[in-house]
Motif scaffolding. Structure first.
Motif, mmCIF file in Angstrom:
data_model
loop_
_atom_site.group_PDB
_atom_site.id
_atom_site.type_symbol
_atom_site.label_atom_id
_atom_site.label_comp_id
_atom_site.label_asym_id
_atom_site.label_seq_id
_atom_site.Cartn_x
_atom_site.Cartn_y
_atom_site.Cartn_z
ATOM 1 N N SER A 85 4.708 12.003 -8.219
ATOM 2 C CA SER A 85 5.648 12.615 -7.267
ATOM 3 C C SER A 85 4.858 13.130 -6.080
ATOM 4 C CB SER A 85 6.406 13.755 -7.953
ATOM 5 O OG SER A 85 5.502 14.753 -8.397
ATOM 6 N N GLY A 86 5.565 13.428 -4.994
ATOM 7 C CA GLY A 86 4.906 13.919 -3.783
ATOM 8 C C GLY A 86 4.972 12.904 -2.678
ATOM 9 N N ASN A 87 4.070 13.098 -1.711
ATOM 10 C CA ASN A 87 4.085 12.209 -0.545
ATOM 11 C C ASN A 87 3.632 10.812 -0.936
ATOM 12 O OD1 ASN A 87 4.899 14.328 1.106
ATOM 13 N ND2 ASN A 87 2.767 14.939 1.551
ATOM 14 N N LYS A 88 4.239 9.843 -0.265
ATOM 15 C CA LYS A 88 3.879 8.438 -0.466
ATOM 16 C C LYS A 88 2.703 8.087 0.452
ATOM 17 C CE LYS A 88 8.611 7.221 -1.673
ATOM 18 N NZ LYS A 88 9.774 6.375 -1.339
ATOM 19 N N PRO A 89 1.900 7.098 0.081
ATOM 20 C CA PRO A 89 0.731 6.737 0.909
ATOM 21 C C PRO A 89 1.165 6.221 2.290
ATOM 22 C CG PRO A 89 0.547 5.813 -1.306
ATOM 23 C CD PRO A 89 1.939 6.367 -1.189
ATOM 24 N N ASP A 90 0.296 6.519 3.279
ATOM 25 C CA ASP A 90 0.560 6.028 4.651
ATOM 26 C C ASP A 90 0.233 4.535 4.711
ATOM 27 O OD1 ASP A 90 0.888 5.544 7.316
ATOM 28 O OD2 ASP A 90 -0.503 7.100 8.010
ATOM 29 N N PRO A 91 1.224 3.685 5.071
ATOM 30 C CA PRO A 91 0.967 2.237 5.084
ATOM 31 C C PRO A 91 -0.121 1.824 6.071
ATOM 32 C CG PRO A 91 3.125 2.742 6.003
ATOM 33 C CD PRO A 91 2.601 4.024 5.412
ATOM 34 N N LEU A 92 -0.397 2.616 7.103
ATOM 35 C CA LEU A 92 -1.433 2.252 8.083
ATOM 36 C C LEU A 92 -2.835 2.326 7.481
ATOM 37 C CD1 LEU A 92 -0.311 3.898 11.450
ATOM 38 C CD2 LEU A 92 -0.450 1.473 10.900
ATOM 39 N N GLU A 93 -2.964 3.049 6.351
ATOM 40 C CA GLU A 93 -4.272 3.204 5.751
ATOM 41 C C GLU A 93 -4.610 2.049 4.815
ATOM 42 O OE1 GLU A 93 -4.308 6.985 3.865
ATOM 43 O OE2 GLU A 93 -4.147 8.121 5.764
ATOM 44 N N GLY A 94 -3.683 1.114 4.712
ATOM 45 C CA GLY A 94 -3.954 -0.032 3.874
ATOM 46 C C GLY A 94 -5.041 -0.915 4.470
ATOM 47 N N ARG A 95 -5.660 -1.684 3.583
ATOM 48 C CA ARG A 95 -6.757 -2.540 4.013
ATOM 49 C C ARG A 95 -6.197 -3.764 4.725
ATOM 50 N NH1 ARG A 95 -10.643 -3.402 -1.045
ATOM 51 N NH2 ARG A 95 -11.883 -4.316 0.642
ATOM 52 N N GLY A 96 -6.929 -4.234 5.763
ATOM 53 C CA GLY A 96 -6.561 -5.460 6.471
ATOM 54 C C GLY A 96 -5.665 -5.271 7.676
ATOM 55 N N GLN A 97 -5.273 -4.035 7.983
ATOM 56 C CA GLN A 97 -4.423 -3.801 9.162
ATOM 57 C C GLN A 97 -5.305 -3.770 10.411
ATOM 58 O OE1 GLN A 97 -1.649 -4.376 8.492
ATOM 59 N NE2 GLN A 97 -0.529 -2.967 7.130
ATOM 60 N N ARG A 98 -4.889 -4.538 11.415
ATOM 61 C CA ARG A 98 -5.700 -4.641 12.648
ATOM 62 C C ARG A 98 -5.293 -3.584 13.654
ATOM 63 N NH1 ARG A 98 -3.443 -9.957 15.904
ATOM 64 N NH2 ARG A 98 -1.467 -9.014 16.558
ATOM 65 N N VAL A 99 -6.140 -3.443 14.696
ATOM 66 C CA VAL A 99 -5.866 -2.471 15.752
ATOM 67 C C VAL A 99 -4.553 -2.830 16.438
ATOM 68 C CG1 VAL A 99 -6.656 -1.543 17.950
ATOM 69 C CG2 VAL A 99 -8.284 -1.905 16.086
ATOM 70 N N GLY A 100 -3.738 -1.830 16.693
ATOM 71 C CA GLY A 100 -2.465 -2.030 17.346
ATOM 72 C C GLY A 100 -1.310 -2.180 16.403
ATOM 73 N N THR A 101 -1.583 -2.320 15.089
ATOM 74 C CA THR A 101 -0.505 -2.495 14.124
ATOM 75 C C THR A 101 0.319 -1.210 14.028
ATOM 76 O OG1 THR A 101 -1.841 -4.037 12.833
ATOM 77 C CG2 THR A 101 0.036 -3.031 11.725
ATOM 78 N N PHE A 129 0.822 -1.201 0.000
ATOM 79 C CA PHE A 129 0.000 0.000 0.000
ATOM 80 C C PHE A 129 0.866 1.265 0.000
ATOM 81 C CE2 PHE A 129 -2.528 3.346 2.016
ATOM 82 C CZ PHE A 129 -3.671 3.304 1.248
ATOM 83 N N GLY A 130 2.025 1.179 0.644
ATOM 84 C CA GLY A 130 2.872 2.376 0.751
ATOM 85 C C GLY A 130 3.763 2.595 -0.444
ATOM 86 N N ARG A 131 3.617 1.788 -1.504
ATOM 87 C CA ARG A 131 4.443 1.950 -2.683
ATOM 88 C C ARG A 131 3.995 3.222 -3.412
ATOM 89 N NH1 ARG A 131 3.897 -2.973 -6.462
ATOM 90 N NH2 ARG A 131 4.937 -3.884 -4.622
ATOM 91 N N PRO A 132 4.940 4.047 -3.845
ATOM 92 C CA PRO A 132 4.548 5.298 -4.553
ATOM 93 C C PRO A 132 3.952 4.970 -5.913
ATOM 94 C CG PRO A 132 6.924 5.011 -4.605
ATOM 95 C CD PRO A 132 6.375 3.938 -3.719
ATOM 96 N N PRO A 133 2.970 5.731 -6.342
ATOM 97 C CA PRO A 133 2.359 5.493 -7.662
ATOM 98 C C PRO A 133 3.394 5.682 -8.765
ATOM 99 C CG PRO A 133 1.004 6.955 -6.334
ATOM 100 C CD PRO A 133 2.306 6.824 -5.623
ATOM 101 N N LEU A 134 3.221 4.918 -9.839
ATOM 102 C CA LEU A 134 4.155 4.997 -10.956
ATOM 103 C C LEU A 134 4.058 6.363 -11.614
ATOM 104 C CD1 LEU A 134 3.628 1.497 -12.600
ATOM 105 C CD2 LEU A 134 5.519 2.261 -11.147
ATOM 106 N N GLY A 135 5.190 6.996 -11.785
ATOM 107 C CA GLY A 135 5.248 8.288 -12.463
ATOM 108 C C GLY A 135 4.727 9.422 -11.643
#
Length: 536
Positions: free
Chosen positions: A80-96, A72-78
């Protein structure tokens, strides 16, 4: 017989020490210790196994969370700017926990219980910076708790850090520890109770063996006729088991002791009967010797040596008569003949007996130590008089002239009457004190009176007597030379006086003791208060 009694007590101690109760306790403690060790080993193994399993499971979950965060935190192809926050990815449980390290700067946070992102502290960021970036999970403690963390380099130039809390794992291990502890304690209590019951049933035969040995050890095996009828029950005396072998051996030992007791009793009875019969038979010839000796002194004329010889014959016949009377008295006491009981005033008895001794030995200082009130007991007056006579004559015969002999009477605190005879002589040898009450026991000549003067030489007896008279005189002189010292040095001491004292006192239910040291020897006779007459 003291040896037989001691053998039984020693055998009992060697078999049963320190007792079946202590043995049972030690067996229970050993069994409990083994069970504790087994439970501890099982608990440690279970804890280690569960810890490894939960760690492996958590690592699998951590690998999945790291993959999701990286994707989820991989930057989009082509782009620029901020990379996605990995915590906002789907399937992450509480406390991760998820974060990115780029150019020495940490951007990380964790999902709180309300599913919102919470930032980490500066100290937590430093912990993340210090992680090795080889993708191997490690445990670290952050401000929010313990975490399982993994850091890995990504293809696009930064480092992704992912973590899962260890709270669930620790909670599961804690529950496991409490479960193992409670189950182990409950099992130990149940096994301990069951083991105690089982061991008690197993040790029951040993308790019966101990009871038998205790009963035997309390029997008076050293005196009188003893019925040794106690035995280990047949159920506990079968050689097929360990306890049965001990019971069988104990029964064999008791049979041997019983046979020895019977043989001893039979031998003693024969000896006592022989002594009684021989003493009774000797009374008649001794009386005849004394009578004819006295008749010859009154009707015949003898030389001075003959007169001394005849006097010697008479004195020795009187001594032999006294010995025979002592033997007969001991025989009657051994047979347990009933006492002629009456109220006996010990104070008056002591006064009369000491007065008689004063006449016989005026060269001693005879003192009295009497209470203000008379001391009376219930007993045989003639036998108690014999006790005093023997004790006083013992003091007279074994002390030199000038010795002070003190005779006392008192009532002790427990109500018993006590008679003491004390002298300030040389004392009894320490090695002989324990033997003074034995029959025919004699100490050395240190407490004996001086010897009587020997007979005249044979030549004097031979004058006017011819060859035959000379031969008889020499024979008499030779016999006198060989036996005079021993007879005279213990004049009147047959070694039975104190034995008679002990027998009479014990027949009255009392005790007699002796204490001796140089300058003080004391005999103490204690008569029980039971049956004592009131003082008049």
């Amino acid at each position: 017989m003291a040896n037989l009694s001691g053998a039984v007590r020693t055998q009992r101690r060697s078999w049963l020490k320190p007792g079946t109760w202590h043995l049972r306790t030690r067996l229970v403690l050993v069994a409990m210790a083994l069970l504790v060790a087994i439970c501890a080993a099982i608990g440690l193994f279970s804890y280690a196994s569960m810890d490894a399993f939960l760690t492996r499971q958590l690592d699998e979950q951590l690998t999945g969370a790291a993959d999701r965060a990286r994707d989820f935190g991989r930057p989009p192809l082509g782009a620029s700017g901020n990379k996605p926050d990995p915590l906002e990815g789907r399937g992450q449980r509480v406390g991760t926990l998820a974060g990115r390290i780029q150019a020495g700067k940490v951007t990380a946070g964790f999902l709180a219980s309300d599913a919102t992102r919470k930032a980490l502290s500066a100290a937590d960021n430093q912990v993340l910076l210090d992680l090795r970036r080889d993708g191997v999970p490690v445990d670290r403690t952050l401000s929010t708790g313990a975490y399982r963390l993994v850091a890995a380099q990504t293809p696009y130039g930064d480092v992704m850090v992912t973590g899962l809390p260890l709270a669930d794992k620790q909670s599961t291990l804690t529950s496991l520890v409490w479960t193992i502890t409670i189950v182990s304690l409950g099992g130990l209590v149940l096994i301990g109770l069951a083991g105690t019951v089982l061991i008690r049933r197993t040790m029951k035969p040993l308790e019966q063996l101990s009871e038998v040995a205790t009963q035997v050890s309390r029997l008076p095996l050293d005196a009188g006729e003893v019925a040794l009828a106690v035995r280990v029950p047949p159920s506990n005396a079968h050689p097929g088991t360990e306890v049965g072998s001990v019971g069988h051996a104990l029964n064999q030992m008791l049979d041997n002791v019983s046979n020895a007791l019977e043989a001893r009793q039979e031998s003693e009875m024969k000896v006592r009967q022989f002594v009684a019969d021989a003493s009774h038979e000797l009374r008649t010839p001794l009386t005849a010797i004394r009578g004819y000796t006295e008749l010859m002194r009154m009707t015949e004329k003898f030389t001075p040596d003959g007169q001394r010889s005849l006097a010697r014959v008479q004195s020795q016949s009187e001594r032999m008569t006294a010995l025979v009377e002592d033997l007969l008295l001991l025989a009657r006491l051994d047979e347990g003949q009933p006492l002629k009981l009456s109220d006996v005033d010990l104070t008056q008895l002591v006064i009369e007996t000491v007065s008689d001794e004063k006449v016989m030995a005026p060269d001693r200082a005879w003192h009295l130590d009497l209470p203000e009130e008379p001391v009376s007991v219930r007993g045989d007056a003639s036998q108690l008089h014999q006790v005093l006579v023997n004790l006083l004559s013992n003091a007279r015969k074994h002390t030199p002239p000038g010795t002070t002999v003190t005779t006392g009477v008192m009532r002790s605190a427990d109500g018993s009457a006590v008679i003491t005879v004390t002298d300030d002589g040389a004392g009894i040898p320490p090695e002989f004190v324990d033997k003074v009450f034995a029959r025919f026991a004699r100490a050395d000549a240190s407490r004996a009176t001086p010897a009587q003067p020997p007979l005249a030489p044979a030549s004097a007896a031979a004058k006017g007597s011819g060859a035959g008279g000379a031969t008889a005189g020499m024979a008499l002189h030779t016999a006198a030379a060989q036996g005079e010292a021993g007879v005279a040095s213990a004049e009147g001491t047959s070694g039975l006086g104190l034995s008679i004292v002990q027998s009479i006192v014990e027949a009255h239910g009392g005790t007699v003791e002796v204490t001796s040291r140089p300058g003080r020897t004391e005999f103490a006779v204690r008569l029980p208060m039971q049956g004592a007459a009131p003082a008049s």
